[in-house]
Structure formats: structure tokens, C-alpha cells
Design a protein around this motif. Structure first.
Motif, PDB file in Angstrom:
ATOM      1  N   ASP A  20      88.589  69.493  51.334  1.00 17.05           N
ATOM      2  CA  ASP A  20      89.149  68.223  50.849  1.00 17.05           C
ATOM      3  C   ASP A  20      88.465  67.735  49.573  1.00 17.05           C
ATOM      4  O   ASP A  20      88.724  66.634  49.097  1.00 17.05           O
ATOM      5  N   GLY A  21      87.585  68.565  49.003  1.00 13.68           N
ATOM      6  CA  GLY A  21      86.922  68.210  47.757  1.00 13.68           C
ATOM      7  C   GLY A  21      85.576  67.537  47.935  1.00 13.68           C
ATOM      8  O   GLY A  21      84.849  67.322  46.960  1.00 13.68           O
ATOM      9  N   LEU A  22      85.203  67.191  49.175  1.00 14.23           N
ATOM     10  CA  LEU A  22      83.938  66.519  49.440  1.00 14.23           C
ATOM     11  C   LEU A  22      82.765  67.464  49.186  1.00 14.23           C
ATOM     12  O   LEU A  22      82.771  68.613  49.631  1.00 14.23           O
ATOM     13  N   LEU A  23      81.756  66.990  48.467  1.00 17.76           N
ATOM     14  CA  LEU A  23      80.539  67.774  48.276  1.00 17.76           C
ATOM     15  C   LEU A  23      79.680  67.687  49.529  1.00 17.76           C
ATOM     16  O   LEU A  23      79.482  66.602  50.083  1.00 17.76           O
ATOM     17  N   VAL A  24      79.187  68.834  49.969  1.00 11.93           N
ATOM     18  CA  VAL A  24      78.372  68.894  51.178  1.00 11.93           C
ATOM     19  C   VAL A  24      77.163  69.780  50.918  1.00 11.93           C
ATOM     20  O   VAL A  24      77.123  70.538  49.944  1.00 11.93           O
ATOM     21  N   ALA A  25      76.169  69.660  51.780  1.00  8.91           N
ATOM     22  CA  ALA A  25      75.010  70.547  51.746  1.00  8.91           C
ATOM     23  C   ALA A  25      75.044  71.417  52.993  1.00  8.91           C
ATOM     24  O   ALA A  25      75.250  70.918  54.095  1.00  8.91           O
ATOM     25  N   ILE A  26      74.858  72.713  52.804  1.00 11.13           N
ATOM     26  CA  ILE A  26      74.873  73.662  53.921  1.00 11.13           C
ATOM     27  C   ILE A  26      73.482  74.254  54.061  1.00 11.13           C
ATOM     28  O   ILE A  26      72.941  74.809  53.106  1.00 11.13           O
ATOM     29  N   LYS A  27      72.916  74.122  55.240  1.00 10.34           N
ATOM     30  CA  LYS A  27      71.614  74.732  55.496  1.00 10.34           C
ATOM     31  C   LYS A  27      71.819  75.974  56.342  1.00 10.34           C
ATOM     32  O   LYS A  27      72.361  75.920  57.436  1.00 10.34           O
ATOM     33  N   VAL A  28      71.394  77.115  55.810  1.00 10.38           N
ATOM     34  CA  VAL A  28      71.508  78.396  56.499  1.00 10.38           C
ATOM     35  C   VAL A  28      70.116  78.809  56.960  1.00 10.38           C
ATOM     36  O   VAL A  28      69.171  78.859  56.175  1.00 10.38           O
ATOM     37  N   VAL A  29      69.995  79.100  58.248  1.00 11.04           N
ATOM     38  CA  VAL A  29      68.703  79.405  58.850  1.00 11.04           C
ATOM     39  C   VAL A  29      68.210  80.778  58.398  1.00 11.04           C
ATOM     40  O   VAL A  29      68.990  81.712  58.206  1.00 11.04           O
ATOM     41  N   ARG A  30      66.900  80.892  58.228  1.00 13.26           N
ATOM     42  CA  ARG A  30      66.283  82.166  57.846  1.00 13.26           C
ATOM     43  C   ARG A  30      66.615  83.249  58.855  1.00 13.26           C
ATOM     44  O   ARG A  30      66.688  82.998  60.059  1.00 13.26           O
ATOM     45  N   ASP A  35      66.931  85.390  64.677  1.00 17.86           N
ATOM     46  CA  ASP A  35      66.759  86.411  65.719  1.00 17.86           C
ATOM     47  C   ASP A  35      65.873  85.934  66.861  1.00 17.86           C
ATOM     48  O   ASP A  35      65.674  86.663  67.835  1.00 17.86           O
ATOM     49  N   ASP A  36      65.329  84.746  66.745  1.00 17.48           N
ATOM     50  CA  ASP A  36      64.429  84.195  67.760  1.00 17.48           C
ATOM     51  C   ASP A  36      65.229  83.304  68.705  1.00 17.48           C
ATOM     52  O   ASP A  36      65.700  82.238  68.316  1.00 17.48           O
ATOM     53  N   GLU A  37      65.383  83.719  69.960  1.00 16.97           N
ATOM     54  CA  GLU A  37      66.205  82.964  70.907  1.00 16.97           C
ATOM     55  C   GLU A  37      65.633  81.577  71.177  1.00 16.97           C
ATOM     56  O   GLU A  37      66.373  80.609  71.348  1.00 16.97           O
ATOM     57  N   GLU A  38      64.299  81.466  71.211  1.00 13.43           N
ATOM     58  CA  GLU A  38      63.696  80.150  71.432  1.00 13.43           C
ATOM     59  C   GLU A  38      64.053  79.220  70.275  1.00 13.43           C
ATOM     60  O   GLU A  38      64.382  78.044  70.480  1.00 13.43           O
ATOM     61  N   PHE A  39      63.999  79.759  69.053  1.00 14.39           N
ATOM     62  CA  PHE A  39      64.365  78.938  67.905  1.00 14.39           C
ATOM     63  C   PHE A  39      65.828  78.518  67.981  1.00 14.39           C
ATOM     64  O   PHE A  39      66.170  77.379  67.688  1.00 14.39           O
ATOM     65  N   ARG A  40      66.703  79.439  68.370  1.00 15.23           N
ATOM     66  CA  ARG A  40      68.135  79.096  68.469  1.00 15.23           C
ATOM     67  C   ARG A  40      68.349  77.963  69.475  1.00 15.23           C
ATOM     68  O   ARG A  40      69.173  77.078  69.253  1.00 15.23           O
ATOM     69  N   ARG A  41      67.628  78.004  70.565  1.00 14.09           N
ATOM     70  CA  ARG A  41      67.766  76.936  71.560  1.00 14.09           C
ATOM     71  C   ARG A  41      67.340  75.601  70.956  1.00 14.09           C
ATOM     72  O   ARG A  41      68.006  74.577  71.139  1.00 14.09           O
ATOM     73  N   MET A  70      74.471  83.919  61.388  1.00 19.41           N
ATOM     74  CA  MET A  70      73.537  83.195  60.534  1.00 19.41           C
ATOM     75  C   MET A  70      73.719  81.697  60.843  1.00 19.41           C
ATOM     76  O   MET A  70      74.602  81.053  60.274  1.00 19.41           O
ATOM     77  N   PRO A  71      72.955  81.138  61.774  1.00 23.82           N
ATOM     78  CA  PRO A  71      73.161  79.737  62.166  1.00 23.82           C
ATOM     79  C   PRO A  71      73.106  78.807  60.952  1.00 23.82           C
ATOM     80  O   PRO A  71      72.309  79.017  60.032  1.00 23.82           O
TER      81      PRO A  71
END
Length: 584
Positions: A20-30, A35-41, A70-71
Motif C-alpha cells: 500500500d506504499g507504507l514504509l516499514v522496517a523489516i528485521k531479519v534474524v541472524r 537455527d537455535d530452537e530456544e531462540f525461536r521460542r 529466516m524469522p
């Protein structure tokens, strides 16, 4: 995707444009963290909490996929420099701008604490000076009030030394008290002191020295004056029990309209959006009880503290923050303290002992500027003392579903009184919750912050004065549904969908027998997915299908036409509210 904004400890931040044209910020996890299940939780729970925070002076979470290869998550793009950048480049803020900043950050904490979240890393880098109002960001290390042990190890503190409350230095050891929203209030005081003086209130020496000063020395507030200095001093109290809540800060900062200082009036005149956000946050409070020990309870009064993701979003690139590790000798008696609670005071001798421990015990600090501080456990393998949150109501085994909120509304309990003279309205108790207003428009009373999607609710409503209309807002989070209850009809409106005051009627349901003034009737609401149905004294009144709002709070108040035909006063009464979630 437009470009790369910066990188932090959890991942990379990109600037992007939505369809819709809105500027957003996307954070992509390292990748290594993905790959760390505890981190994903942990990431999944943080995103869930961030979505519950009303966007009052915070960067709103718009989308997320914690289970993606890639969360990532998407937040509102805030076009503005950080407070740290502005003070570094231009020096301390003017009195008027400082007032605006103090209100904006207190508003954000009010919203965040009201959603049951503690920020834990409020600092100048996490406050962006956007047009309209300041924005608090970076909830990546936030922890829910209802689960302070969460995903952080018992030997780890997360935060930034210069802005950390004294009790935080004892929160990592086994058996320590949980961190409460009062820790964010201390950070608020340190941030406002920095913004007003250009320096941190406890100096900028090595971390152990700063920690010792936080524990034992008064803050250096030279350069601050007037009401703000007094509030900052209260916020920087050593004992958490001596600090105001975020909502109390906000109420003192705003003050009654006629009595506002010239600096405050100028700040609000320049930033009308800030005043709207602050008043919305004031109208949405709750009180929770957090059990700190066997019989020690402290009340978290309506709104203080933020949460969001570990991302600084601004127009300028965001540098990765890192610092060399600093080590000192060896023992584990590091920075332990008594649990914070009302009525208990820290002895000066105890603080000195703790401060000395800070300087001479083993301390390896990882990421002083931003990150985690790993502390040696005092007892290997020992689990932290559990923390318990008092629930608003005990769930019951009932075919209608468990009760999640129940309040007779005869005295202050889950809902709270307020005398709001500037808005010609009040919420009081006299055997029922009485909501009054002497002008047209709506007014909401402070109540629970529980975010609910599907539910059934009943509440007894009495229209006391002729022409008065009660209202129950639901799935409300700054915007949502409102069921207006007038003498001749119910009507469902969308409130705030396109602006704080925007109202769109979705359906009107005439009553066969009008509601008699001064006589109670039981109003029922059921929300199941897109199906919304309404009853009166157990009998169907009407319903409709709508998908505009899917979850939010239940709020009680009064809702007059903007230009009522009947002259004031207007007043309605509520009693015996019960809200249940679906069975199963």
C-alpha cells in the motif's frame, strides 16, 4: 526492499515498502540464531507480546513470521534520529522539548506496562524523535510481567548499565526477586536526565564504578529544574517502592489544562498527536499484583514500561553496538539485594556492601553499551525463585468457558476511579461504577489490560440521566468495536479505525421495550470469530458479521452523540461484569 538500515545483535534491519506504499522496517534474524530452537521460542513469545502493546508513542508491530526459515518481523518505520544522536550532535534539549520527550516516553511505558511487558533496556538509543511524538523502540529483550524467568538464564542480566535500576544488579542470582516495571521507571528518569543535561546521572566511568554509584550515590541532576527535576528524582529512587508508576508520571506531567506551565503548553501545542496519545494511554490502565516472595506483594499500578524488538529504526544507519569485555577478580556474591516491595527500605550499609562487591568480585560484562551481562551463579544448578502473578479471576470448569475477568464494580478493584476535569468526565464508585460526562462525546474508564479475542460478557447497565448512553468497547486497542446502549436501541460502531475520533456505525438494533432510566438491564456480548451477537436480559437483540477487529481489551464507559439533543448531565452505572473465554 529499499535498503539496509543497520545491524544489531539479533539481526539485520531493512527499509522496505509495503504493497500500500507504507514504509516499514523489516528485521531479519541472524542465521545462527534462527537455527537455535530456544531462540525461536523466545522470539515467538516476544513477537506475541509486542503485538499486544498499544501503539501509543511506540513503533507498532505490523507483521511477523517467527516460524519462517529466516524469522522476521515488520514494524512501523520511524523517520527520525535517536535521542542519543540529537543530544550528541546538538546538546541538551530545550525545556519545552524536554517536557514533550518526558510525556512521550511516559506514554509509551504506560502502554507497554499495561500490556504486561517490561522493556528492560530503555535508553537514549531506543527513543526516536519522530515528527508528531517521540517513539520508544527495541523490545527485543523485553520480558512479560507474567513470566520474568522466561528465556533468560538465571546467571544473565540484560540491559545497559548507565540506565539500569539498582535492583537489576541483583536480579540474576538464584532466588532473587523478579524485575518489575519500576525498573523501567528508573530508566525513564536516567533518560530524561541525560536529555536535559547532556550526561548520564551516574557518570560514564567503567561499568562497575557506574553500578556502584547507582547503588549508593545520589544522581547528579545539575541543570534540571522545576517539576521535571522533582519527577526525575522520584523516578531515580533507590527503592522501587518509592518510584511512581508510568501512569502516575503521565498524570503529573500532563496536569490539569489551566495549570500547565508555559513549557508544557508549548510542547503540547507543537505536538497535538502527543497529547492525543497520552490521553488515550491514560484512559487504558490496569493494576496487577506480582507476588515477590512468600507474603510480599507489590501493586503495579496502571501503565508503566515498554517492549518491542531488538531493533533501532531511524532514517540514519543503525550501527552495531559492541564493547570489550571488562573483568575483575572472583566471587559470586555480586550485587544481590532484597526483593523490592512496598514498605521495605534498603539499608545504606547493605548498599555499600553490594557496591563494594560490584568493584571487587568477578564480573565479566559482555556488550556494555547494549546486550547481556553474564554473571557467575551463586549456586550451580539452582533454579530461580518462582514468581507468581495474581489473576483477575480464577478459571472455572464451566461449560460456558473459564471466567477471565469478574468484578462486582461496587468498589475499586479491576476498574479505577478518575476525576478528569479537563474532559468534563469522571469515573467513581458508589455501589457501582458511575461514569459521568457533561459534554457530548465518549469517555472510557481505566480497567484491565487483558487482550481478548473470542469471549462472552455480561454486565448490568443503568442509564441514570435522561439522554445518557452507556458503551462497552471490545476488541479495543486504540481502535475497536463499541456497543452503545441507549434507551431505545443498541448500536455497534467501529471506533478509531481511521483516526482517534473516527466513528462508523456498523449496525443498529432497536429495542422492543425501551430501557427505563434508573433501572438496570443486563447487557450481553458474544464475539466468536467474525460473528458478533448481543442480548438484553438473556434475550437476543441482534448481531452481525464483521472482521474489522479481531482482539483487544474490554472497556466500560459513556458514549454520547457529539451534539446531544438532551442537555447534560449524562451518567451511566455499571455493575457485576463477567467475561469468559470459550470452553475448551
Amino acid at each position: 526492499m529499499i535498503g539496509r538500515l543497520g545491524e544489531g545483535g539479533m539481526g539485520t534491519v531493512y527499509l522496505a515498502q509495503a504493497p500500500d506504499g507504507l514504509l516499514v522496517a523489516i528485521k531479519v534474524v541472524r542465521t545462527d540464531l534462527a537455527d537455535d530452537e530456544e531462540f525461536r521460542r523466545r522470539f515467538r513469545s516476544e513477537v506475541d507480546r509486542a503485538r499486544q502493546v498499544p501503539p501509543f508513542c511506540t513503533a507498532e508491530v505490523l507483521d511477523a513470521d517467527p516460524d519462517h526459515e529466516m524469522p522476521y518481523f515488520v514494524v512501523e518505520y520511524v523517520d527520525g534520529p535517536s535521542l542519543a544522536t540529537v543530544v550528541r550532535d546538538k546538546g541538551p534539549l530545550s525545556q519545552s522539548n524536554l517536557h514533550g520527550l518526558a510525556i512521550g516516553v511516559a506514554t509509551a511505558l504506560t502502554a507497554i506496562h499495561g500490556a504486561g511487558v517490561i522493556h528492560r533496556d530503555l535508553k537514549p538509543n531506543n527513543v526516536l524523535l519522530a515528527a508528531g511524538s517521540p517513539k520508544v523502540i527495541d523490545f527485543g529483550i523485553a520480558h512479560s510481567v507474567q513470566g520474568t524467568s522466561g528465556h533468560t538464564r538465571t546467571d544473565q542480566i540484560v540491559g545497559t548499565i548507565s540506565y539500569m535500576a539498582p535492583e537489576r544488579f541483583g536480579s540474576a542470582g538464584a532466588g532473587s526477586a523478579p524485575v518489575t516495571p519500576a525498573a523501567d521507571i528508573f530508566s525513564w528518569g536516567a533518560v530524561i536526565a541525560y536529555a536535559g543535561t547532556g550526561r548520564t546521572p551516574f557518570g560514564s566511568d567503567a561499568a562497575p564504578v557506574v553500578a556502584a554509584r547507582i547503588l549508593t550515590s545520589p544522581p547528579d541532576l545539575t541543570g534540571l529544574s522545576g517539576m521535571l527535576r522533582g519527577l526525575v528524582e522520584q523516578a531515580l529512587a533507590k527503592d522501587p517502592a518509592d518510584r511512581p508508576t508510568a501512569r502516575e508520571l503521565l498524570e503529573q506531567l500532563l496536569g490539569p489544562g489551566p495549570a500547565r506551565s508555559p513549557d508544557l503548553a508549548a510542547a503540547l501545542a507543537r505536538q497535538p498527536d502527543l497529547l492525543v496519545a497520552a490521553e488515550e494511554a491514560q484512559a487504558t490502565g490496569r493494576t496487577a499484583a506480582v507476588v515477590l516472595g512468600a507474603n510480599e506483594t507489590t501493586r503495579i499500578a496502571p501503565p508503566p514500561g515498554p517492549q518491542k524488538a531488538d531493533v533501532a529504526i531511524s532514517a540514519s544507519p543503525v550501527p552495531a553496538t559492541s564493547a570489550p569485555a571488562i573483568s575483575a577478580p572472583a566471587t559470586s556474591a555480586l550485587l544481590t539485594s532484597a526483593p523490592p516491595n512496598r514498605g521495605r527500605r534498603w539499608g545504606r550499609a547493605a548498599l555499600v556492601v553490594v557496591a563494594v562487591a560490584a568493584l571487587v568480585t568477578s564480573l565479566t560484562i559482555v556488550g556494555i553499551a547494549s546486550g547481556a551481562i553474564d554473571l557467575p551463579s551463586s549456586s550451580a544448578g539452582r533454579s530461580p525463585a518462582p514468581s507468581t502473578v495474581a489473576q483477575t479471576a480464577s478459571p472455572t470448569a464451566d461449560p460456558l468457558g473459564p471466567v477471565v475477568i469478574a468484578d462486582p464494580l461496587s468498589v475499586e478493584k479491576l476498574w479505577h476511579p478518575k476525576d478528569d476535569k479537563p474532559n468534563n468526565a469522571s469515573c467513581t464508585f458508589a455501589g457501582a461504577l458511575i461514569v459521568t460526562r457533561s459534554t457530548g462525546g465518549s469517555y472510557r474508564c481505566l480497567g484491565p489490560q487483558d487482550v481478548i479475542a473470542d469471549f462472552t460478557a455480561t454486565v448490568d447497565v443503568k442509564l441514570r440521566d435522561e439522554g445518557s448512553c452507556a458503551a462497552v468497547w471490545f476488541r479495543f486497542d486504540g481502535s475497536g468495536y463499541a456497543l452503545r446502549i441507549c434507551a431505545d436501541a443498541y448500536s455497534l460502531v467501529a471506533h478509531g479505525a481511521t483516526g482517534a475520533a473516527a466513528i462508523k456505525e456498523l449496525g443498529r438494533f432497536p429495542l422492543t421495550t425501551p430501557i427505563a432510566y434508573g433501572k438496570a438491564t443486563t447487557v450481553g456480548i458474544a464475539a466468536a470469530g467474525t460473528n458478533l451477537t448481543f442480548t438484553r436480559d438473556g434475550q437476543p437483540v441482534g448481531g452481525l458479521t464483521d472482521n474489522m477487529f479481531n482482539k483487544g481489551r474490554v472497556v466500560l464507559g459513556i458514549f454520547q452523540e457529539s451534539k446531544p439533543e438532551t442537555p447534560p448531565p449524562y451518567s451511566v452505572l455499571f455493575s457485576n461484569i463477567e467475561i469468559r473465554k470459550p470452553a475448551g
